[in-house]
Design an enzyme around this catalytic site. Structure first.
Site, PDB file in Angstrom:
ATOM      1  N   ARG A   1     -16.534  -8.178  71.642  1.00 14.68           N
ATOM      2  CA  ARG A   1     -17.826  -7.134  71.916  1.00 14.68           C
ATOM      3  C   ARG A   1     -15.932  -6.107  72.342  1.00 14.68           C
ATOM      4  O   ARG A   1     -14.872  -6.475  72.998  1.00 14.68           O
ATOM      5  CB  ARG A   1     -17.886  -8.046  73.622  1.00 14.68           C
ATOM      6  CG  ARG A   1     -17.591  -7.795  74.367  1.00 14.68           C
ATOM      7  CD  ARG A   1     -17.868  -8.416  75.564  1.00 14.68           C
ATOM      8  NE  ARG A   1     -17.370  -9.193  76.497  1.00 14.68           N
ATOM      9  CZ  ARG A   1     -16.869  -8.584  77.271  1.00 14.68           C
ATOM     10  NH1 ARG A   1     -15.878  -7.567  77.576  1.00 14.68           N
ATOM     11  NH2 ARG A   1     -15.876  -9.902  77.950  1.00 14.68           N
TER      12      ARG A   1
ATOM     13  N   LYS B   1     -24.405 -23.401  80.227  1.00 17.23           N
ATOM     14  CA  LYS B   1     -25.144 -22.588  79.370  1.00 17.23           C
ATOM     15  C   LYS B   1     -26.144 -21.604  80.046  1.00 17.23           C
ATOM     16  O   LYS B   1     -26.815 -21.845  80.879  1.00 17.23           O
ATOM     17  CB  LYS B   1     -25.900 -24.485  78.626  1.00 17.23           C
ATOM     18  CG  LYS B   1     -27.309 -23.193  77.930  1.00 17.23           C
ATOM     19  CD  LYS B   1     -27.191 -24.831  76.699  1.00 17.23           C
ATOM     20  CE  LYS B   1     -28.093 -24.754  75.788  1.00 17.23           C
ATOM     21  NZ  LYS B   1     -27.662 -23.977  74.194  1.00 17.23           N
TER      22      LYS B   1
ATOM     23  N   HIS C   1     -26.743 -29.907  79.442  1.00 14.76           N
ATOM     24  CA  HIS C   1     -26.107 -29.436  78.657  1.00 14.76           C
ATOM     25  C   HIS C   1     -24.865 -28.672  80.380  1.00 14.76           C
ATOM     26  O   HIS C   1     -25.740 -29.128  80.791  1.00 14.76           O
ATOM     27  CB  HIS C   1     -26.333 -27.998  78.161  1.00 14.76           C
ATOM     28  CG  HIS C   1     -26.791 -27.906  77.151  1.00 14.76           C
ATOM     29  ND1 HIS C   1     -28.212 -28.728  76.283  1.00 14.76           N
ATOM     30  CD2 HIS C   1     -26.207 -28.357  75.698  1.00 14.76           C
ATOM     31  CE1 HIS C   1     -27.964 -28.799  75.487  1.00 14.76           C
ATOM     32  NE2 HIS C   1     -27.203 -28.634  74.622  1.00 14.76           N
TER      33      HIS C   1
ATOM     34  N   GLY D   1     -15.079 -16.871  72.509  1.00  9.86           N
ATOM     35  CA  GLY D   1     -15.379 -18.075  73.020  1.00  9.86           C
ATOM     36  C   GLY D   1     -15.363 -19.200  73.083  1.00  9.86           C
ATOM     37  O   GLY D   1     -14.265 -19.854  71.880  1.00  9.86           O
TER      38      GLY D   1
ATOM     39  N   MET E   1     -17.316 -21.515  71.424  1.00  5.43           N
ATOM     40  CA  MET E   1     -17.495 -21.801  70.095  1.00  5.43           C
ATOM     41  C   MET E   1     -16.444 -20.774  69.083  1.00  5.43           C
ATOM     42  O   MET E   1     -15.942 -21.871  68.221  1.00  5.43           O
ATOM     43  CB  MET E   1     -18.778 -21.225  70.319  1.00  5.43           C
ATOM     44  CG  MET E   1     -20.511 -23.256  69.877  1.00  5.43           C
ATOM     45  SD  MET E   1     -19.174 -24.437  69.525  1.00  5.43           S
ATOM     46  CE  MET E   1     -19.548 -24.104  67.768  1.00  5.43           C
TER      47      MET E   1
HETATM   48  P1  NAD Z   1     -19.037 -17.568  75.128  1.00  3.89           P
HETATM   49  O1  NAD Z   1     -19.873 -16.966  75.549  1.00  3.89           O
HETATM   50  O2  NAD Z   1     -17.579 -19.022  75.323  1.00  3.89           O
HETATM   51  O3  NAD Z   1     -18.575 -17.093  73.579  1.00  3.89           O
HETATM   52  C1  NAD Z   1     -19.503 -16.204  72.718  1.00  3.89           C
HETATM   53  C2  NAD Z   1     -18.212 -15.269  72.381  1.00  3.89           C
HETATM   54  O4  NAD Z   1     -19.636 -13.495  71.939  1.00  3.89           O
HETATM   55  C3  NAD Z   1     -17.923 -14.272  73.800  1.00  3.89           C
HETATM   56  O5  NAD Z   1     -16.365 -14.473  73.404  1.00  3.89           O
HETATM   57  C4  NAD Z   1     -17.805 -12.979  74.392  1.00  3.89           C
HETATM   58  O6  NAD Z   1     -17.149 -12.376  74.524  1.00  3.89           O
HETATM   59  C5  NAD Z   1     -18.182 -12.277  72.771  1.00  3.89           C
HETATM   60  N1  NAD Z   1     -19.456 -11.565  72.120  1.00  3.89           N
HETATM   61  C6  NAD Z   1     -20.570 -11.377  72.875  1.00  3.89           C
HETATM   62  N2  NAD Z   1     -20.729  -9.905  72.836  1.00  3.89           N
HETATM   63  C7  NAD Z   1     -20.018 -10.216  71.467  1.00  3.89           C
HETATM   64  C8  NAD Z   1     -19.917  -8.811  70.135  1.00  3.89           C
HETATM   65  N3  NAD Z   1     -20.663  -7.590  70.568  1.00  3.89           N
HETATM   66  N4  NAD Z   1     -19.297  -8.920  69.134  1.00  3.89           N
HETATM   67  C9  NAD Z   1     -18.897  -9.761  69.167  1.00  3.89           C
HETATM   68  N5  NAD Z   1     -18.320 -11.201  70.173  1.00  3.89           N
HETATM   69  C10 NAD Z   1     -19.679 -11.060  71.096  1.00  3.89           C
HETATM   70  O7  NAD Z   1     -20.715 -19.200  74.655  1.00  3.89           O
HETATM   71  P2  NAD Z   1     -20.552 -20.257  73.844  1.00  3.89           P
HETATM   72  O8  NAD Z   1     -20.552 -21.360  74.315  1.00  3.89           O
HETATM   73  O9  NAD Z   1     -19.267 -20.224  72.385  1.00  3.89           O
HETATM   74  O10 NAD Z   1     -22.108 -20.263  72.857  1.00  3.89           O
HETATM   75  C11 NAD Z   1     -22.544 -18.783  72.012  1.00  3.89           C
HETATM   76  C12 NAD Z   1     -23.287 -19.492  71.697  1.00  3.89           C
HETATM   77  O11 NAD Z   1     -23.513 -20.671  70.132  1.00  3.89           O
HETATM   78  C13 NAD Z   1     -24.493 -20.057  72.793  1.00  3.89           C
HETATM   79  O12 NAD Z   1     -25.428 -19.041  71.721  1.00  3.89           O
HETATM   80  C14 NAD Z   1     -24.898 -21.298  72.471  1.00  3.89           C
HETATM   81  O13 NAD Z   1     -26.191 -21.420  72.294  1.00  3.89           O
HETATM   82  C15 NAD Z   1     -24.522 -20.707  71.087  1.00  3.89           C
HETATM   83  N6  NAD Z   1     -24.017 -22.260  70.893  1.00  3.89           N
HETATM   84  C16 NAD Z   1     -24.712 -22.881  69.313  1.00  3.89           C
HETATM   85  C17 NAD Z   1     -24.146 -24.702  68.914  1.00  3.89           C
HETATM   86  C18 NAD Z   1     -24.853 -24.627  67.325  1.00  3.89           C
HETATM   87  O14 NAD Z   1     -24.924 -25.377  66.920  1.00  3.89           O
HETATM   88  N7  NAD Z   1     -26.090 -24.367  66.897  1.00  3.89           N
HETATM   89  C19 NAD Z   1     -23.817 -25.551  69.470  1.00  3.89           C
HETATM   90  C20 NAD Z   1     -22.582 -24.620  70.217  1.00  3.89           C
HETATM   91  C21 NAD Z   1     -23.041 -22.953  70.844  1.00  3.89           C
END
Ligand code: NAD
Length: 271
Positions: free
Chosen positions: A37, A161, A157, A13, A15
């Site tokens: 996943r 998102k 954002h 992903g 992050m």
């Molecule tokens: P993204 O969709 O790019 O990444 C999520 C990843 O999780 C994907 O690669 C997906 O395939 C994977 N995934 C899904 N199901 C899974 C499973 N069962 N096992 C393993 N991996 C699995 O999203 P993103 O932009 O990286 O954001 C992810 C989350 O983090 C969101 O909820 C976002 O709001 C949050 N976020 C939080 C912060 C923070 O500082 N807390 C900062 C940025 C993003």
């Protein structure tokens, strides 16, 4: 001391990839596992090769039980359903679980609370130092100004998102509500459209904007009669969240079970 074994779930992903790089760059830490996943094209391949970093000797898996067993800490920026289930696996393995995922329902939040009876979980909607200072400032200012100042929280954002308002905006609302000594659920106004009538005194309003590749902007507006105070944070790189998450994982090492926030990690909690 042996290297701290950190695993990244959701490694493909936006992050996840930042987190892999951050773990590799942090002295004393070792990337011990990476997950995606089931069915994802990265599963069964070397995480480093998929990211263009060259082979790291870490094959991307899809089984959370194996992941947690191989790690001292797992950093999880995935989806609400996945992170809440993973908390249970963290509890079983007594591994630190750092959760950055936003948009959890109250039932999913409850799952984190239950798991945190058995292991240290750090859960924060925003892992950046600046935003966590903003939480503390918002609480302070809301406390000082009282409800003759209207509080509105605006966030912007990127278009991909999934949740709105952002977890950070809601946490800012929570900080403002705590500063005023009220329950956010009672005073939150989430989006306005049509004939809404006059604003109620004491309401905390939210507005969510989406577009382009914006990493995340948040402004807390305190609007009074004749003057207005605005506190703004703008994130220009996701690296700040990855840095904060690795810092949280290191902080939680050896901590007693509990559900912690970044304010605990950074020592910003008001007594
Ligand atoms: P993204 O969709 O790019 O990444 C999520 C990843 O999780 C994907 O690669 C997906 O395939 C994977 N995934 C899904 N199901 C899974 C499973 N069962 N096992 C393993 N991996 C699995 O999203 P993103 O932009 O990286 O954001 C992810 C989350 O983090 C969101 O909820 C976002 O709001 C949050 N976020 C939080 C912060 C923070 O500082 N807390 C900062 C940025 C993003």
């Amino acid at each position: 001391m042996a290297d701290y074994r950190i695993g990244i779930t959701g490694c493909a992903g936006r992050m996840g990839q930042m987190l892999v790089r951050e773990v590799l760059a942090t002295p004393g830490c070792k990337l011990s596992a990476a997950n995606e996943r089931g069915g994802h094209e990265w599963v069964g391949r070397d995480a480093g090769e998929m990211m263009g970093l060259g082979a790291l000797g870490v094959t991307v898996g899809d089984d959370p039980v194996t992941l947690f067993a191989a790690c001292d800490a797992v950093i999880d920026f995935t989806t609400p359903a996945v992170s809440s289930i993973n908390a249970g696996f963290a509890a079983q393995a007594r591994a630190v679980h750092v959760v950055g995922t936003t948009g959890l329902s109250s039932e999913q939040e409850d799952e984190l609370h239950v798991a945190a009876r058995h292991t240290a979980i750090v859960w924060a909607p925003n892992m950046s130092l600046g935003v966590n200072l903003l939480f503390a400032l918002t609480e302070e200012v809301a406390h000082a100004l009282g409800d003759e100042f209207d509080i509105e929280i605006v966030e912007l954002h990127h278009g991909a998102k999934a949740d709105a308002p952002s977890g950070t905006a809601l946490a800012l609302g929570q900080a403002a509500a705590e500063g005023r000594g009220v329950k956010l659920e009672r005073v939150a106004v989430r989006g306005r459209d049509g004939l809404t009538g006059a604003r109620e005194t004491g309401a905390i309003g939210f507005a969510a904007l989406r577009g382009g590749d914006v990493v995340g902007d948040h402004t807390v507006i305190f609007a009074g009669a004749g003057e207005r105070l605005e506190l703004t944070h703008r994130a220009t790189s996701r690296q700040i969240f990855a840095k904060g998450a690795v810092r949280a994982a290191l902080w939680a090492r050896g901590k007693p079970p509990g559900l912690y926030s970044m304010r605990d990690v950074l020592g910003l909690r008001r007594e």
